[in-house]
Design a protein around this motif. Sequence first.
Motif, PDB file in Angstrom:
ATOM      1  N   VAL A  71       0.349   0.750  -1.247  1.00 38.30           N
ATOM      2  CA  VAL A  71       1.596   1.478  -1.408  1.00 38.30           C
ATOM      3  C   VAL A  71       1.828   2.337  -0.177  1.00 38.30           C
ATOM      4  O   VAL A  71       0.904   2.658   0.566  1.00 38.30           O
ATOM      5  N   ARG A  72       3.089   2.720  -0.019  1.00 37.29           N
ATOM      6  CA  ARG A  72       3.481   3.543   1.117  1.00 37.29           C
ATOM      7  C   ARG A  72       3.739   4.953   0.616  1.00 37.29           C
ATOM      8  O   ARG A  72       4.328   5.163  -0.433  1.00 37.29           O
ATOM      9  N   GLY A  73       3.339   5.848   1.439  1.00 38.77           N
ATOM     10  CA  GLY A  73       3.671   7.237   1.179  1.00 38.77           C
ATOM     11  C   GLY A  73       2.746   7.962   0.208  1.00 38.77           C
ATOM     12  O   GLY A  73       2.940   9.150  -0.058  1.00 38.77           O
ATOM     13  N   PHE A  74       1.736   7.298  -0.337  1.00 38.82           N
ATOM     14  CA  PHE A  74       0.848   7.952  -1.291  1.00 38.82           C
ATOM     15  C   PHE A  74      -0.592   7.546  -1.062  1.00 38.82           C
ATOM     16  O   PHE A  74      -0.868   6.431  -0.588  1.00 38.82           O
ATOM     17  N   THR A  75      -1.458   8.444  -1.382  1.00 37.42           N
ATOM     18  CA  THR A  75      -2.899   8.157  -1.415  1.00 37.42           C
ATOM     19  C   THR A  75      -3.449   8.650  -2.765  1.00 37.42           C
ATOM     20  O   THR A  75      -2.866   9.532  -3.411  1.00 37.42           O
ATOM     21  N   ILE A  76      -4.583   8.040  -3.150  1.00 37.50           N
ATOM     22  CA  ILE A  76      -5.209   8.420  -4.429  1.00 37.50           C
ATOM     23  C   ILE A  76      -6.674   8.725  -4.214  1.00 37.50           C
ATOM     24  O   ILE A  76      -7.360   8.029  -3.441  1.00 37.50           O
ATOM     25  N   ASN A  77      -7.128   9.764  -4.832  1.00 36.49           N
ATOM     26  CA  ASN A  77      -8.541  10.132  -4.779  1.00 36.49           C
ATOM     27  C   ASN A  77      -9.288   9.205  -5.726  1.00 36.49           C
ATOM     28  O   ASN A  77      -9.016   9.168  -6.933  1.00 36.49           O
ATOM     29  N   SER A  78     -10.262   8.465  -5.165  1.00 34.71           N
ATOM     30  CA  SER A  78     -10.956   7.459  -5.982  1.00 34.71           C
ATOM     31  C   SER A  78     -11.822   8.095  -7.074  1.00 34.71           C
ATOM     32  O   SER A  78     -12.190   7.422  -8.041  1.00 34.71           O
ATOM     33  N   LEU A  79     -12.134   9.329  -6.917  1.00 36.53           N
ATOM     34  CA  LEU A  79     -13.008   9.962  -7.903  1.00 36.53           C
ATOM     35  C   LEU A  79     -12.226  10.736  -8.941  1.00 36.53           C
ATOM     36  O   LEU A  79     -12.526  10.666 -10.135  1.00 36.53           O
ATOM     37  N   THR A  80     -11.184  11.455  -8.469  1.00 34.68           N
ATOM     38  CA  THR A  80     -10.472  12.316  -9.411  1.00 34.68           C
ATOM     39  C   THR A  80      -9.174  11.725  -9.883  1.00 34.68           C
ATOM     40  O   THR A  80      -8.609  12.174 -10.882  1.00 34.68           O
ATOM     41  N   GLY A  81      -8.650  10.751  -9.203  1.00 33.02           N
ATOM     42  CA  GLY A  81      -7.372  10.162  -9.588  1.00 33.02           C
ATOM     43  C   GLY A  81      -6.180  10.975  -9.134  1.00 33.02           C
ATOM     44  O   GLY A  81      -5.050  10.717  -9.591  1.00 33.02           O
ATOM     45  N   GLU A  82      -6.385  11.940  -8.256  1.00 33.80           N
ATOM     46  CA  GLU A  82      -5.280  12.749  -7.765  1.00 33.80           C
ATOM     47  C   GLU A  82      -4.467  11.939  -6.739  1.00 33.80           C
ATOM     48  O   GLU A  82      -5.020  11.330  -5.823  1.00 33.80           O
ATOM     49  N   ILE A  83      -3.164  11.934  -6.946  1.00 30.18           N
ATOM     50  CA  ILE A  83      -2.244  11.192  -6.073  1.00 30.18           C
ATOM     51  C   ILE A  83      -1.522  12.211  -5.196  1.00 30.18           C
ATOM     52  O   ILE A  83      -0.915  13.166  -5.704  1.00 30.18           O
ATOM     53  N   GLN A  84      -1.588  11.985  -3.912  1.00 30.84           N
ATOM     54  CA  GLN A  84      -0.955  12.870  -2.940  1.00 30.84           C
ATOM     55  C   GLN A  84       0.164  12.119  -2.211  1.00 30.84           C
ATOM     56  O   GLN A  84       0.052  10.902  -1.960  1.00 30.84           O
ATOM     57  N   ALA A  85       1.193  12.828  -1.939  1.00 31.97           N
ATOM     58  CA  ALA A  85       2.298  12.252  -1.148  1.00 31.97           C
ATOM     59  C   ALA A  85       1.995  12.411   0.339  1.00 31.97           C
ATOM     60  O   ALA A  85       1.705  13.523   0.794  1.00 31.97           O
ATOM     61  N   THR A  86       2.055  11.341   1.064  1.00 32.23           N
ATOM     62  CA  THR A  86       1.813  11.398   2.521  1.00 32.23           C
ATOM     63  C   THR A  86       3.107  11.409   3.312  1.00 32.23           C
ATOM     64  O   THR A  86       3.075  11.655   4.527  1.00 32.23           O
ATOM     65  N   GLU A  87       4.207  11.099   2.625  1.00 30.76           N
ATOM     66  CA  GLU A  87       5.523  11.137   3.270  1.00 30.76           C
ATOM     67  C   GLU A  87       6.443  11.922   2.370  1.00 30.76           C
ATOM     68  O   GLU A  87       6.152  12.183   1.211  1.00 30.76           O
ATOM     69  N   ARG A  88       7.587  12.221   2.903  1.00 37.44           N
ATOM     70  CA  ARG A  88       8.576  12.925   2.115  1.00 37.44           C
ATOM     71  C   ARG A  88       9.109  11.958   1.081  1.00 37.44           C
ATOM     72  O   ARG A  88       9.400  10.794   1.371  1.00 37.44           O
ATOM     73  N   LEU A  89       9.285  12.425  -0.126  1.00 32.20           N
ATOM     74  CA  LEU A  89       9.587  11.535  -1.241  1.00 32.20           C
ATOM     75  C   LEU A  89      10.994  10.960  -1.153  1.00 32.20           C
ATOM     76  O   LEU A  89      11.219   9.807  -1.552  1.00 32.20           O
ATOM     77  N   HIS A  90      11.895  11.703  -0.623  1.00 31.29           N
ATOM     78  CA  HIS A  90      13.267  11.197  -0.606  1.00 31.29           C
ATOM     79  C   HIS A  90      13.432  10.051   0.368  1.00 31.29           C
ATOM     80  O   HIS A  90      14.418   9.313   0.328  1.00 31.29           O
ATOM     81  N   SER A  91      12.466   9.869   1.251  1.00 32.09           N
ATOM     82  CA  SER A  91      12.534   8.767   2.207  1.00 32.09           C
ATOM     83  C   SER A  91      12.040   7.467   1.611  1.00 32.09           C
ATOM     84  O   SER A  91      12.127   6.418   2.236  1.00 32.09           O
ATOM     85  N   LEU A  92      11.465   7.551   0.388  1.00 35.27           N
ATOM     86  CA  LEU A  92      10.926   6.342  -0.242  1.00 35.27           C
ATOM     87  C   LEU A  92      11.897   5.833  -1.284  1.00 35.27           C
ATOM     88  O   LEU A  92      12.620   6.610  -1.921  1.00 35.27           O
ATOM     89  N   THR A  93      11.871   4.514  -1.460  1.00 39.19           N
ATOM     90  CA  THR A  93      12.706   3.923  -2.508  1.00 39.19           C
ATOM     91  C   THR A  93      12.053   4.179  -3.845  1.00 39.19           C
ATOM     92  O   THR A  93      10.871   4.560  -3.952  1.00 39.19           O
ATOM     93  N   GLN A  94      12.889   3.881  -4.847  1.00 42.89           N
ATOM     94  CA  GLN A  94      12.365   4.110  -6.202  1.00 42.89           C
ATOM     95  C   GLN A  94      11.214   3.181  -6.505  1.00 42.89           C
ATOM     96  O   GLN A  94      10.249   3.538  -7.151  1.00 42.89           O
ATOM     97  N   SER A  95      11.308   1.953  -6.050  1.00 46.30           N
ATOM     98  CA  SER A  95      10.198   1.035  -6.305  1.00 46.30           C
ATOM     99  C   SER A  95       8.949   1.473  -5.586  1.00 46.30           C
ATOM    100  O   SER A  95       7.829   1.236  -6.049  1.00 46.30           O
ATOM    101  N   GLN A  96       9.184   2.116  -4.408  1.00 45.14           N
ATOM    102  CA  GLN A  96       8.011   2.629  -3.708  1.00 45.14           C
ATOM    103  C   GLN A  96       7.418   3.820  -4.436  1.00 45.14           C
ATOM    104  O   GLN A  96       6.244   4.144  -4.255  1.00 45.14           O
ATOM    105  N   ARG A  97       8.231   4.456  -5.213  1.00 44.54           N
ATOM    106  CA  ARG A  97       7.708   5.599  -5.972  1.00 44.54           C
ATOM    107  C   ARG A  97       7.161   5.171  -7.338  1.00 44.54           C
ATOM    108  O   ARG A  97       6.794   5.995  -8.164  1.00 44.54           O
TER     109      ARG A  97
END
Length: 1998
Positions: A687-713
């Motif tokens: 996926v683009r714009g997000f990363t996930i912590n493999s241990l905790t499951g925390e999802i972080q945004a790496t890009e500004r959200l409005h720049s991503l499409t809905q499917s990308q979100r």
Amino acid sequence: MTINSVEGAKPGSIIGSVRSHDKNKVPEVGQVTYMVVGGTDGTFAVDRLTGDVYLARELDYEQGARYTLQIEVDDFSKAYPSSHLVQLDIEVQDRNDNAPQFLEDPITIVVPENTAPGSSIYNFQATDKDGSGPNSEVQYSIQQQWPDNADLLLLDPATGVLSLARELDHETASSLFMVVHATDSALDPSQRRRGSVTARIFVTDENDNAPVFSSPAAVSVMEDQPVGFVVLYVMARDADQGENGRVSYRIQAGNAGGKFSLNPDTAVVLVPKEEAYYRTPCSLSILKPIDREEQEVYNLTIVAEDHGTPQHSTTQLLSVQVIDVNDEPPRFEQVEFEAQIFENKPPGASVLTVTAYDPDQGTNGLVIYGDIKEKGFTIDPVTGVITTTRSLDRESQSCYTVTVYAKDGGLPPNFAKATVKITVLDENDNTPAFGRLYYTLEVPENLEPVELFTLRATDQDSGAGGEVEYKITTGDPAGDFQLDRSSGVLSTSQSLDRERKARYALTVVAQDRGMPALSSSATIEVTVLDVNDNSPRFDSASYTVEIPEDSPVGSLVLEVTASDEDEGSNGEVLYFLSSEASGTFAVDQVMGRITTTAPLDREKRVSYSFHIYATDLSPASPRNATTQITIHILDVNDNAPFFVQDPMVINVSSSSISSHQVVATMRAEDKDFGANGSVFYRFASPVRGFTINSLTGEIQATERLHSLTQSQRTLIVEAMDQGSPAQSSLGVVVIYIKEQEYRGIRFSRNARDVSIQENAAQGLFGTPTQTAPTPHLQKCTAVVQALAQYPDGSRSGISYSIFSGNRLQSFRISTTTGEIWVQSSTGLDFEETPRLRLVVKAETASSSSYMAINLILQDVNDNLPRFQLQNYVAYICEAQGYDFPIIQVLADDLDQGQNGQVTYSIKSSSMSNLFKIDPLTGSITTAAIMDREIWTQTKLVITATDRGSPRLAGSATLTVIIVDLNDNSPTIPLPHEIRVPENTIIGTEITQVTGNDVDSGPPLSYTLQLDSHSQGKFGIHRYGGGVSLTAPLDFEERTWYTLTVRSSDSKHQSEANLTVLVQDVNDNVPVFTQDLYQVTLLEHSPPGSPIITVTATDRDSGENGKVTYRVMSSTRDGFYIDPSNGTLFFSQRVEFDSKQPSISVVIEARDGGTPALSSVTTVQVQVSDVNDNTPLFHQSEYRATISEDGLPGATVLTLEAVDGDLSRENCGFDFAIASGNMGNAFQIESSVHFLEGRGFQTVGTLILAEWLDFESMPSYNLTVVVSDRGVPQRSSSVSAIITVTDANDNPPAFSRTEYNVALNEVSATGIEILRLTATDPDSAPNAEVRYTISSGDETERFFIDGRTGALMLQQALDRERQPHYTVVVQASDGQGHYALAPVTVEVKDINDNRPYFPLKTLTASIRENQPPNALITVLHAIDYDNGVYGQLHYYMVDKAGGGRDSFLINQTSGEVRTRLTFDFERTNTFNFVALAMDMGNYSATVTVQVYVTGEDEYDPVFLSSDFFFEVPEGARKSQSIGQVQAVDEDGGVDGIVLYSLAESSPYFEVNKTTGVIYLKLDSSGRQSVSRRSKREVRLMKLDVTAHSPLETSRTSTAHLTVDVTHTSFGLTSDVNILLVAVVAASLGAIVILIIIAVALFLVKSRRRKKQEQEARRNRAAPPGTVLQKLDESKVTESSRIYHQSLPGYASDQSETGGGPYTRGGSLDPSHSSGRGSAEAEAAEDDEIRMINEYPRVASISSSMQEHISARGPDSGIQQDADQLSDISCEPGMEASQWFKGKKLGSLTGTLLSGQHSIYRDEGGGYLGVGRGLSISHPKDYAFPEDGKPAVDGSLTAIVASDEELRGSYNWDYLLNWCPQFQPLANVFTEIARLKDENAQPPNPRRPFQPKAKADPKPRIDPPPLITSVAHPGAKSVPPKPAVGRTFPNLASLKRSPISHEGSISSAAMSPSFSPSLSPLAARSPAVSPFGVTQGPSASIISTTEHSLEHSEEAELRI
């Protein structure tokens, strides 16, 4: 004080006085009273007013010489009464009114004849009852004496001692007679009195004479005289008396061999003659047969000795010549001979030589031997040598008894026989032999050492060769067994262990002790029986295993093994599990294999821990072992991660999310363990714009959200575990931007709930869940649609799929419509997963949306109930009763609700009716009594059924094992009889005993109970039951035995009898009763006469014991015998042959056995002569004369006889007295005399044996018989006439020992009273009797005729002077013989005197509180009659009933006693009339006055325990500063209260009577006072004691505090300036506060009326009873301020009877204006002004005021009915102090509370505030209607709230307060109703009367004063005690001390005048804002209801 009175003074006379003799202090009559309070018995009386002492009855010095009276003197003439005790001693003076008297008449004196001259032999003692002095001094003299020897006896005239003048001789004079006079020594000789006594003096014998023989010194006797033949009557005379003259005889020497004896039986009578006693003859008889050949002459030394001390004796040498008779038979050296000879000797061997000798001479001494009849032996007739005739065998016969005889050559010959016992000695030629060679035994293990059986071997040898020893040689290396060496008893030496060794083979050897030793052996096989003594044992103490959770059902988990070392069922093991196995595991009961019975799931349960039991199958005592099994479930990766939230939809603002900020956290859970449950997170695709912590499951945004499409979100997150293989799940995160408009498809909600049944069939699905969870099932209809839509609502182009959650493909979805159906029921299990989640995806080409459908499974009944164990095992002991609990089974059903509710049942079977199960709890109990003997175990099928529809059931098996109890007794089926031959070998088993026991164990043991006959003959194998023979049997000894066989199972035992019949064997020869028979055959016997019957017995039975007889040989022909009965006959006429007088006959006896046995005997037949001649006397009659005093032992006659027969038997003589020998006075001796021409002949000598008595027997006619000794005996008789002549040997004898005669006192003189008769049995002239009066008639009132014995009255009699006379009359024959007889003349009384009381009035006293039946006095009326007419009876004739109710009189003794307990304070005097009456109905009366005297019962009680007074400024010496008052409940002097200081004070003193405290010196001047006023307050402490005038008075102490601030008392001249300053500052502050208070008061005065109206409305209450108003639960909150929170109205009064506060205010009628009692005249005007100025208090109800008016005006002093008053200055006291020594009789129902004292606002002293509740009998006044005292207008009602009581005050209320007074008119109205003050109360008492009063008297107190100034003559009335304490224990009493007898007293007042008008004025405020002080108060009103329940008539009164 002492008074003297003369004996005989007239009753009623004054003998003295106890009043004071001081003429200057003579009080008026009545002012001093006298009362006897102790020491009187009614003899004296004291005049109560004058103190004169009167005599109430005659005094008798002899009865009492001194009297002591305790007299109480009460003196009322002084200022205050006093009382003291006077001890009066009354001394009685004696007069000579008694004559000397001897204690008895006549008297007997015994004097030994050896008493030395001058010795005192008796002390005459006459008593004179007169007092000491000449009247009682006695002189003694001898009036008469016999024998009349003046120099024989001497009498001391002063002491009365009688002594000897010379020696006495009993043999000369055995008794003496004398009359002694005793005369007193009165000074007037004419008034002297005398008494006399007759004395008989008996001279006792002393041993001063030795016996003298009178019998001959030589005698002859034939040697053939029989034993007992009297050889001689030995006789000796002793002149002494009694024991001294009693002669005993003994043979001192010469009696060799004890041939003779002196028979004591012939000498036992003691006969008095001539004042001496003699011994009767003693017979010398033959004790043992005498033999001339042994001894021809016996020289016997005979000793005659008396029994005196010292003993005297005489000896005589008596020669006894023995005359020879040919009577000696031959004699063997021994009676029995014993000989020994070894067996197997050849014939002819010598055995023994026997020898006999004959002491006779010539042919009579020649001895010949013979008569051996035993086979195998013979005897030489000359030498006596015995030899054998054959070889002997000891085992055949070990002993022989041979009879030999010896005969002499005399005619007829004499025979002797001897027994020879020949013992055959043994040689060891026999080997020991066991009865059996092989024995088997069974022994249970674990037994204590026990005997098993007796092993016997027999050895026929004797001695050491026959003694057998036993030993175990092999088979027992461990020494488990023990064999007794001598008895052969085999026993265990220790407990056996079967597991160690199960069998033993013992070799037992029996060996004799012969030389050489011989032996034999036997084998014993012992089997050890098993006992369940080993528990099963597991291989390991615990087991731990692991098993994967995916193991299939039935998998083997573990195989355990438990071993049991026991054998049989004791070693078989049964396995079962504990309930912790939870039905998941099962065990094979036999193999121990543990398997799974249900699927495992580690996620539900990680491990299992349970026990496995191994139990052996012992039926009676099963043993078990247990071990722990722990099963760990190994995890299998069978669970995929599960997202907590899926899908996750997030709406965020783009501006709020920064780079690398956590947007969302996806968290997933995995139920697996370890790596299988460790979850890692990643995106399913990049996926683009997000990363996930493999241990905790925390999802972080790496890009500004409005720049991503809905499917990308739209993020697909994968959660994967680390298992192998790994499991994973997908989750969705959808992020929406708020600022961006979303135009894609979207579900209307993110999640919805749907209900569906578990196990739903294909095509079914549930409806969506709205509010209710109830599912609606439809078939083939899609009821759930997941619909997504565009924002405009269109749904075209949308396809649906199940994104996740359909792992098992249980569902399918329509891609176009979104409808969801059930595709497979797999996975739809409510119990496994009650909730499922499906994530549905809707998508188009450009967008997608996700929605979660939560499937809620509905439970259906799809699970069977499952038991915790599939196989249950339960043990139960047999014999348990009904409903005995066995086991509880539990089953679990995983379903919910009714589907999971389980009921239990037992599947029907043949055994199911024995048990029952609780359908709810699963508890299984017995339905019958278990008996293991019927059922050993049973298997039940237990069913658990749920309540679902349809119902499902699960089952399990229950094995119930019944444990055997030893509850049955063993039985023994024995044969009743067994037969055993008597020659059975020892050790033979004769029978086998087998017991039956239906119990499983323990093994039976057997014992024998043997009687004395069977003891040692039988034995039994303890555990085998074999009965064996342990000793030989003998049919002839006993034919049967009864054995009791006892079988025991260690708890029970049973017995059976076994009869052993012994069978006979012919082993006994016939045995004659005698070896040699000797019989005498009379000559001339006819032919065929039976001679003798011989008898032989054979101990055998039947034919073996049948005996026949035959004659083998004889020395004369003609003898034959009856073969059956053994009678011997002679066939010819018997002729006596002097050459051959003896015949020998040999007889044989033979039995009928096979072979036959026989024996022989010899009969010696002696032909004897016939007695055919009779002995004859030489004379036909014999005569003799003898005096009655002839000496025993004298020869009277000699008689001779002759017999014509020549043989010794026929010519021997015996003489005897056949008749006429009365009293055995004569004896006849048969003695041998040598007569010329006839040789030695027997003659009869008649001798005197006893004393003769002419008076009883003047002559004897004896018949003397002589008889020979032939058979038949012949005899002849002759008469012997003996004449007795008389001697004077008898004294006269009265017909009676004493005489009694009654005579009226008016009998005329000269009459004959009595005629005495004495007789003398002697003949004339010895029988003439003369009569005289010996003693007892000193006044010469009687006369006796000397010849006739007539006793006559010589002077008149007077019963009152002397009631009876005793005279001693003597009868004498004139020759020293006399007799005495006492004659008692009783003078009979006639009623010639009337009774009278010497005093008309008798006074007595009794202290109060004495218990009933207390003695008061004794009535003494005088009646000079004696006897029945002088016996008086006393009665009470008081008709009024007062005395009869209070006293009782003992009719016989005159004792006056109380019927009840008196109370001095209630009644102190009684009067009644008493009457005395004699038996002739003459009577007299007396008035009895009884005074009750008081006791100091009560302590004085101060009105307060603490008093406070102040010394005013300028006080002068003697000025009063106050008054203390105390009252005493006692009456009389004890109740008078006096006062004193405990310690002297230099400043103060107290008036002793009034209690006024006054000054002893002046205080300082005004100037010093003003200076001191600035100082601090100074106080002085004093203790005042209250007591009565008596020395032993009770006391009490009060503490007095005096304020001496304004004095110089105790100060030095140096004044402390600082103290003045402090005092001044304090006073200034107080003044300021007072000014402020007055100002506030004026401001608030306008509100007063309004406050009063509101208060009245609050107090208004609906009508009701007082009890209702007192119920504190009904008190309203509004009234609480004015009542409950007032002092004394606290609500918490339920337990203590009153609250912590007291009532005060306007209801305190005793409070004055507060100034105290020392005010001036101005106080009067102030009070009147206050009364007139202020209105009447409205709070006092009109009804209450009327009641108060009706009972009279209030005087200010506490009245009996005044219940409104209070007290002040009353300290709090405990109930124990107030009631110390008090009685509680009148305390009824009053409850008292704690108190508080306040300092009044006017500064006048302490005021008590409180309230009182009284429950009593009805009165004419009542409590106010509202149930609470009116408090309007008082300061209390205004300020008494909760906050005020805490120290804060409502000043608004305070300013409205003003004093309230009654109008003056009402005051005077009450004054007019007051009673007269002069009416003196009869019994002024204080309240709290301790005794119940029958008629309480009302108090009448002086009227009040309008002012505080006392009017002239007004008396000070002491106030009543304060009652201000709490008494919870009095709550149940019925009467109140306030209402009935008195009430609470007023405050402390001045001692100088009565209280002021203050009780009529207004009540002062009870609570003040100034100086509130907690202190004492009056009583309170209690609201405790239980105090009102004791009487229905009880009312509340105040």
